[in-house]
Enzyme design. Structure first.
Site, PDB file in Angstrom:
ATOM      1  N   ARG A 189       0.813  -1.210   0.000  1.00 18.42           N
ATOM      2  CA  ARG A 189       0.000   0.000   0.000  1.00 18.42           C
ATOM      3  C   ARG A 189       0.850   1.264   0.000  1.00 18.42           C
ATOM      4  O   ARG A 189       1.749   1.419   0.820  1.00 18.42           O
ATOM      5  CB  ARG A 189      -0.923  -0.005   1.208  1.00 18.42           C
ATOM      6  CG  ARG A 189      -2.041   0.965   1.038  1.00 18.42           C
ATOM      7  CD  ARG A 189      -2.957   0.958   2.222  1.00 18.42           C
ATOM      8  NE  ARG A 189      -3.451   2.322   2.366  1.00 18.42           N
ATOM      9  CZ  ARG A 189      -4.536   2.763   1.745  1.00 18.42           C
ATOM     10  NH1 ARG A 189      -5.243   1.973   1.003  1.00 18.42           N
ATOM     11  NH2 ARG A 189      -4.910   4.026   1.906  1.00 18.42           N
ATOM     12  N   HIS A 219     -13.741  -2.393  10.794  1.00 20.27           N
ATOM     13  CA  HIS A 219     -12.705  -2.982   9.951  1.00 20.27           C
ATOM     14  C   HIS A 219     -13.066  -4.368   9.457  1.00 20.27           C
ATOM     15  O   HIS A 219     -12.352  -4.961   8.674  1.00 20.27           O
ATOM     16  CB  HIS A 219     -11.375  -3.039  10.703  1.00 20.27           C
ATOM     17  CG  HIS A 219     -10.888  -1.675  11.042  1.00 20.27           C
ATOM     18  ND1 HIS A 219     -11.253  -1.030  12.195  1.00 20.27           N
ATOM     19  CD2 HIS A 219     -10.118  -0.809  10.345  1.00 20.27           C
ATOM     20  CE1 HIS A 219     -10.706   0.172  12.207  1.00 20.27           C
ATOM     21  NE2 HIS A 219     -10.015   0.334  11.102  1.00 20.27           N
TER      22      HIS A 219
END
Ligand code: GLN
Ligand code: ZN
Length: 758
Positions: free
Chosen positions: A517, A696
């Site tokens: 990422r 999440h």
């Protein structure tokens, strides 16, 4: 003569090749061999590049397929047993399993690397932990570089920092593991020496933290032992802070060189020049490895010459302050930035050029690089006058800040009364943190609009349809305070940055956040000014659809600051206050448009907390002021919310209370009662919504579960204080679980109200 050194090069590649290869490999689209080949190509390319740029101490083993701390876990054989599969020798797939988890084993925890936005994998040490040399990556990469004609300086994460960053559930001290760990390091050092390594770089950023006496003692003991067995020359590398008070004992250890971060802590140079013993070299980290600006070469050169004068140039290395991991790769890629801004910038490649120029200036004298120094000097002087960077209107406002601008008109009790009358909310009011699921549809429309493929009018009506859907949904399930859902926002900082003067955006300024990422932080280059309202149009529309209060959603000044590359020609505090004034104006406009509740998100505030205890009070002082400057311009009856996530609230409650938001929402569902105890202990005075479910995961929590959690919360907080909301925004979630979870959440609040006769 003075040597040029680098501490680490960005790993991803100029086209983010590594990211693409990793993700393709995880999906099963490419073979392991093909992924390994991408790694090899990138490493060799980066070594060659650094050589061409004139770097003499080129790092190896700075490359990683995921994270250098995780590499060290594998290297030392500290793979937690849940990841071991009987048939296989721990290798690349074990490695990715630790990082990402699988059906059988939950991933290892990830957390921020010191005060950067890079995340590392937290090592786990088990009872009776045995270390053994499990991965020879550092040796392999050294050989690989040697074959391509480059003798590198291998980088190792030092044993002390590695242990300190790890967690263990053992009763006894982690330091009992040190001797076992040192055996592995001894073996590596001796094998590197045999392989022909002249130097190793031993990274010990733990030195920039507050260390206990025991940690210091173990550090000395550990390195006395390590440095008494065969090893290449060792450059002890400290970065991210001041280590001057530790130099007295560090310099007693037989390191061959010590690296200092003179960007973060310039004053430690004098202490070092004073202390450093004859046989030790000094590596001066004078080019900022964490930002995108050119160095002031004259200033740097002054320092270098002072050091050379004292120690002799042959005892010096010149280097970036820390690894260039935290910096984008090459400015040459940036073709769209305004020339005036671009001229002032430097990415990893340009920073290494600066290192080279500085070294030449010392070796060959000023004259050798005079034109470059002069041009650099002109840049730093012209900044003072350029309208692009200095906006007289902003300067004027900044000079007229008064104390009253940092406080609400009345105290919380009075505000609360007025807000109650106006908002008529039930006990345990329910709300969300702001964003609703960002469906592929929404993302596509935004992208098309940006590209010019979707006409403005169509984009507007499409977003309005989204907002209307979200409002209707929230009404249908009985939420009390509604949001518009943030469909128009790609990112909570970028959205505002694009509308504010003083911000620029790069095309390719990617930096690794974790694993594959990457993020592309905005660049704050000049005075920040809000040219026109940024959110009012959308929020007003949302409010027009309902009688229930709609919260106006803003990103706070500290988060805008923390998640950007920030100008270096003024204190961060000043930039924060300019950002705060822009947010303040937006809040005033929302209020004038009839919006009764405004949320100013500050998830970044706690991320900027200094590593050292002694610097925290000053940080919190201006950080809280920035928030207050942003939030205190509204009337008493306007309710200010703030939201924070993933912070350790323990040592920052004072600051959080001082922010004086009427309502605070925080992440809580993943932590245990410990977090809640803090709020009791400090008697949090205003209203507060500890998140009742984890956003999440797609898991839908039951009504009973959330009701139970709320009852637990009631043990620590007064009923009239409590709000009911999820942990964070819902933008990464899908609609099915969002609908189900929020319905249950509202039901949990309703049941609790009934049970208390509310
Ligand atoms: N309002 C933002 C959202 O809901 C807050 C995000 C965050 O805390 N990181 O997405
Ligand atoms: Zn959040």
């Amino acid at each position: 003569m003075m040597m040029t050194a680098n501490l680490g090069f960005p790993r991803m590649g100029i086209e983010r090749e590594l990211k693409k290869a990793l993700e393709a490999y995880w999906k099963g689209d490419i073979s392991q061999e093909s992924l390994l080949e991408t790694g090899r190509t990138l490493r060799v390319r980066h070594w060659q590049l650094q050589k061409t740029l004139g770097i003499e101490q080129i790092p190896s083993n700075d490359f990683s397929f995921y994270d250098h701390v995780l590499d060290t876990v594998l290297m030392t054989g500290a793979v937690p047993s849940r990841f071991l599969r009987s048939a296989e020798r721990p290798g690349l797939d074990t490695y990715f399993r630790m990082a990402r988890g699988d059906a059988e084993a939950a991933a290892m925890e990830m957390t921020k690397w010191f005060d950067t936005n890079y995340h590392y994998i937290v090592p786990e040490f088990e009872e009776g932990q045995i270390f053994r040399l499990q991965s020879e990556k550092v040796l392999r990469e050294f050989e690989e570089a040697k074959e391509s004609g480059i003798l590198t300086r291998p980088v190792l994460l030092g044993p002390m920092t590695f242990l300190r960053l790890g967690k263990s559930r053992m009763l006894c001290s982690k330091w009992n593991l040190l001797d076992g760990l040192l055996c592995v390091y001894e073996e590596i050092l001796s094998r590197l020496q045999k392989a022909g390594a002249l130097w190793v770089q031993m990274d010990e950023p733990l030195l920039s933290l507050d260390m206990t006496a025991e940690e210091e003692r173990q550090f000395r003991r550990g390195y006395s032992r390590l440095l008494s067995s065969p090893h290449p020359k060792v450059c002890l590398t400290a970065y991210f802070g001041d280590i001057s008070e530790k130099l007295s004992w560090l310099t007693e250890l037989p390191f061959d060189a010590v690296h200092l971060d003179l960007v973060r802590a310039p004053r430690q140079l004098d202490a070092a020049l004073e202390r450093i013993p004859e046989q030790m070299m000094l590596s001066l980290g004078i080019v900022n490895g964490r930002n995108v600006w050119k160095a002031n070469l004259t200033d740097c050169l002054d320092k270098l010459l002072r050091a050379a004068d004292r120690l002799g140039a042959e005892r010096l290395m010149v280097a970036p302050s820390c690894s260039l991991l935290h910096c984008p790769v090459d400015l040459a890629q940036e073709t769209a930035l305004p020339a005036e801004i671009r001229r002032r910038m430097a990415f990893a490649v340009q920073k290494l050029q600066e290192i080279r120029i500085l070294a030449r200036a010392v070796r060959e004298g000023h004259q050798a690089v005079e034109p470059i120094l002069e041009e650099n000097q002109r840049l730093f002087q012209s900044e003072k006058t350029s309208r692009l960077f200095y906006n007289p209107e902003v300067r004027n406002r900044m000079s007229q800040l008064t104390d009253s601008m940092f406080s609400r008109q009345s105290d919380f009790e009075r505000r609360r009364r007025l807000q109650r009358q106006r908002l008529c909310l039930p006990l345990f009011p329910t709300t969300t943190i702001g964003s609703f699921p960002q469906t592929p549809d929404i993302r596509r429309m935004r992208a098309d609009f940006r590209k010019g493929a979707l006409p403005e009018a169509e984009y507007q009506s499409a977003m309005k349809r989204q907002i209307e859907n979200v409002i209707r949904f929230q009404e249908s399930i009985g939420l009390d305070v509604l949001v518009h859902g943030e469909p128009e926002r790609n990112d909570m900082v970028e959205y505002f940055g694009e509308m504010l003067e003083g911000f620029a955006f790069t095309q390719n300024g990617w930096v690794q956040s974790y694993g594959s990422r990457c993020v592309k932080p905005p660049v704050i280059y000049g005075d920040v000014r809000r040219a026109s309202p940024m959110t009012v149009h959308w929020i007003r529309y949302a409010q027009s659809l309902t009688d229930k209060p709609v919260k106006g959603m803003l990103t706070g000044p500290m988060t805008l600051l923390q998640w950007s590359f920030v100008r270096e020609d003024q204190p961060r505090r000043d930039t924060a206050f300019q950002l705060a004034l822009a947010v303040r104006d937006e809040a005033a406009d929302l209020e004038a448009a009839g919006i009764r509740i405004i949320q100013i998100d500050e998830p970044g505030l706690c991320e900027g907390v200094p590593l050292r205890q002694s610097e925290r009070a000053e940080y919190f002082d201006w950080a809280v002021k920035a928030f207050r400057l942003a939030s205190c311009g509204v009337k008493d009856e306007t309710q200010i919310h703030t939201h924070m996530c993933y912070a350790d609230f323990n040592d920052r409650m004072g600051a959080i209370i001082a922010m004086d938001a009427d309502v605070l929402s925080i992440e809580a569902s993943r932590s245990d009662a410990v977090l809640l105890e803090v709020f009791e202990r400090y008697r949090y005075p205003n209203e507060i919504g500890p998140g009742v479910y984890d956003i999440h995961s797609p898991r839908v929590p039951s009504v009973e579960e959330m009701e139970a959690l709320l009852k637990e919360i009631l043990r620590y907080l007064r009923a009239e204080q409590i709000w009911v909301n999820p942990d964070c925004g819902l933008k990464t979630r899908g609609w099915p679980e969002t609908e189900a979870s929020l319905k249950n959440m509202v039901q949990a609040a309703v049941r609790l109200r009934r049970s208390l006769g509310g």
